[in-house]
Write an enzyme that holds these catalytic residues in place. Structure first.
Site, PDB file in Angstrom:
ATOM      1  N   ASP A 189      -2.811  49.771 -13.553  1.00 26.21           N
ATOM      2  CA  ASP A 189      -3.029  48.625 -12.668  1.00 26.21           C
ATOM      3  C   ASP A 189      -1.898  48.593 -11.644  1.00 26.21           C
ATOM      4  O   ASP A 189      -0.758  48.272 -11.988  1.00 26.21           O
ATOM      5  CB  ASP A 189      -3.027  47.348 -13.527  1.00 26.21           C
ATOM      6  N   ASP A 200      -5.274  44.613  -5.353  1.00 23.14           N
ATOM      7  CA  ASP A 200      -5.026  44.601  -6.795  1.00 23.14           C
ATOM      8  C   ASP A 200      -6.237  45.266  -7.441  1.00 23.14           C
ATOM      9  O   ASP A 200      -7.346  44.711  -7.408  1.00 23.14           O
ATOM     10  CB  ASP A 200      -4.864  43.143  -7.243  1.00 23.14           C
ATOM     11  N   HIS A 269      -8.530  36.379 -10.370  1.00 20.36           N
ATOM     12  CA  HIS A 269      -7.765  35.371  -9.626  1.00 20.36           C
ATOM     13  C   HIS A 269      -7.963  35.573  -8.134  1.00 20.36           C
ATOM     14  O   HIS A 269      -8.259  36.691  -7.687  1.00 20.36           O
ATOM     15  CB  HIS A 269      -6.278  35.484  -9.968  1.00 20.36           C
ATOM     16  N   HIS A 277      -1.243  35.507  -7.289  1.00 19.98           N
ATOM     17  CA  HIS A 277      -2.116  34.502  -7.890  1.00 19.98           C
ATOM     18  C   HIS A 277      -2.199  33.289  -6.976  1.00 19.98           C
ATOM     19  O   HIS A 277      -1.236  32.549  -6.846  1.00 19.98           O
ATOM     20  CB  HIS A 277      -1.586  34.108  -9.274  1.00 19.98           C
ATOM     21  N   GLU A 302     -11.445  41.086 -12.267  1.00 19.87           N
ATOM     22  CA  GLU A 302     -11.001  41.992 -13.324  1.00 19.87           C
ATOM     23  C   GLU A 302     -11.515  41.491 -14.663  1.00 19.87           C
ATOM     24  O   GLU A 302     -11.596  40.288 -14.893  1.00 19.87           O
ATOM     25  CB  GLU A 302      -9.479  42.109 -13.358  1.00 19.87           C
ATOM     26  N   GLU A 396     -10.805  46.654 -12.453  1.00 22.02           N
ATOM     27  CA  GLU A 396     -10.507  45.580 -11.486  1.00 22.02           C
ATOM     28  C   GLU A 396     -10.713  46.057 -10.057  1.00 22.02           C
ATOM     29  O   GLU A 396     -10.320  47.169  -9.703  1.00 22.02           O
ATOM     30  CB  GLU A 396      -9.042  45.140 -11.667  1.00 22.02           C
TER      31      GLU A 396
END
Ligand code: HZT
Ligand code: MN
Ligand code: MN
Length: 415
Positions: A189, A200, A269, A277, A302, A396
């Site tokens: 990740d 992300d 998120h 976030h 994710e 993700e």
């Protein structure tokens, strides 16, 4: 519910192709006197031809991700006038979308470069260095101390390399000797950011085919979350759809059959500039949260599946941290204040790890960092772990909610 009808648009063919990412070998040297061991040495001498992404895109226009239609009725029922207003609003954001796409293009190239190189026997520090150094090259952020604005581009957050029951937020600290094993299931990740626009995205690495159903369950669950996402869609409904798909799988490992469970206290998120976030959490189970997604939002979708309890705990030595939004007076202890200034200058509110402090010459940071966490200046993100002996997987993607379609901006031909 109506069926999803994704219209897939392939990235613009006029953009530069991904360069030959396998390290180039030097030209073969024909020399009769060469011994076989000399030849081996020659063959090993490889040149890495990566440079900053701008060199591959001289026009500065980066490829779009995969487009997908919204399938909910309330997203389709828009009047022409409304549509026009939405379109003009989307056009005003073109520079912003282009920067997100630039980060996504770097993410795809970094992972293409490392996917084939990750093998059992490698140390996690080697894998992290490979991913992070490649990101530094493409973003032109090789040495933060030489950059006018170290927060303008580069690594988006520490490279998560979380093995087996560790679902997330493990990256090696200095001195870590962990070696990747054939039997391991590792979540990779990592993040890339351009002017605070963060990509992300994560996938799962395994070598033993007995984990294939676990990986498929989680990949399909994430794809379901992406299909379900849309403007005015309730977060709980996305969680419910993810859960249903994840729980339809089972996996046999060493002769035992396990249900695949979503890790119910992990979530996706939204992402805001320089903030991984943004305040909204996307559940991976039905949780009753009626908060809706909104136009223009940027989400990390994710999901995590597990053969264990489907619930994670914080456990083990912490590596991931981020400065909290604070208007506190500076710490009175000079050494803690100096560390906070290093963090503020180089990362702002972006997550960082202890190895990044080491690189900046802050090698004796342990006590001060702990103090900054205790005093509320910095948030710690310890490893998130399911029960011992369990296996967890993650996929993700980062998506953009445009006015009348969504863009899976980090989509690649790998996942
Ligand atoms: C925190 C620290 C980091 C955000 C999700 C995540 C990796 O679990 C609300 C929902 C990097 C990311 C994050 F260094 N986290 N995505 N990729 N980790 S989270 C979270 O803390 S907060 C999910
Ligand atoms: Mn992530
Ligand atoms: Mn995330």
């Amino acid at each position: 519910m109506s069926e999803a009808n994704p219209t897939v648009k392939v990235a613009d063919e006029t953009t530069a192709p991904i360069e030959n990412l396998t390290l180039k070998e030097t030209a073969p040297d024909v020399n009769e006197n060469q011994t076989s061991s000399d030849k081996k040495k020659k063959k090993k001498k490889k040149r890495n031809n990566i440079s900053k992404i701008e060199n591959y895109f001289p026009k500065g226009v980066y490829p779009e991700g995969e487009w997908m239609d919204y399938h909910q009725d309330f997203n389709l029922a828009r009047t022409t006038d409304e549509e026009k207003r939405y379109l003009s609003r989307d056009l005003e954001n073109q520079d912003h979308w282009n920067e997100v796409r630039k980060a996504a293009e770097i993410h795809r190239r970094v992972r293409k470069n490392v996917e084939g190189k990750i093998h059992p026997g490698m140390r996690l520090t080697e894998i992290a260095d490979l991913i992070e150094n490649t990101t530094r090259k493409y973003t032109g952020a090789e040495d933060l101390t030489k950059m006018e604005d170290p927060q303008s581009r580069g690594i988006g957050f520490p490279t998560g390399l979380s093995i087996n029951e560790i679902a997330a937020h493990f990256t090696p600290n200095k001195g870590d000797k962990t070696v990747l094993k054939y039997e391991d299931v590792m979540k990779v990740d990592f993040g890339v950011q351009i002017n605070g626009n963060i990509i992300d995205s994560a996938w799962t690495v395994s070598f033993d085919p007995q984990y294939d159903n676990l990986l498929t369950a989680v990949r399909e669950a994430t794809n379901t979350g992406i299909k379900e996402a849309g403007i005015d869609v309730r977060l709980t409904d996305i969680g419910e759809a993810i859960q249903e798909v994840m729980e339809s799988y089972e996996v046999e490992i060493n002769g035992e059959t396990y249900d695949v469970r979503p890790c119910r206290n992990l979530c996706g998120h939204n992402i805001a500039p320089w903030r991984i976030h943004g305040g909204k959490s996307v559940p991976i189970v039905k949780n009753g949260d009626n908060t809706k997604m909104e136009e223009g939002e940027h989400f990390a979708i994710e999901t995590f599946g597990s053969t264990g309890g489907g619930y994670v705990y914080t456990e083990g030595e912490c590596s991931h941290y981020a400065q909290r939004d604070n208007d506190y007076p500076p710490p009175s202890a000079p050494s803690a204040n100096k560390l906070l200034e290093t963090i503020n200058k180089n990362f702002g509110t972006l997550p960082f790890c202890r190895r990044y402090l080491d690189r900046l010459g802050e090698e004796e940071h342990e006590r001060q960092l702990e103090y900054l966490v205790k005093q509320g200046y910095v948030q710690d993100y310890p490893p998130l772990v399911d029960i011992p002996g369990s296996y967890t997987a993650q996929y993700e993607h980062t998506i953009l909610l445009h006015p009348n379609k969504k863009e899976i901006v980090s989509k690649g031909d790998d996942y």
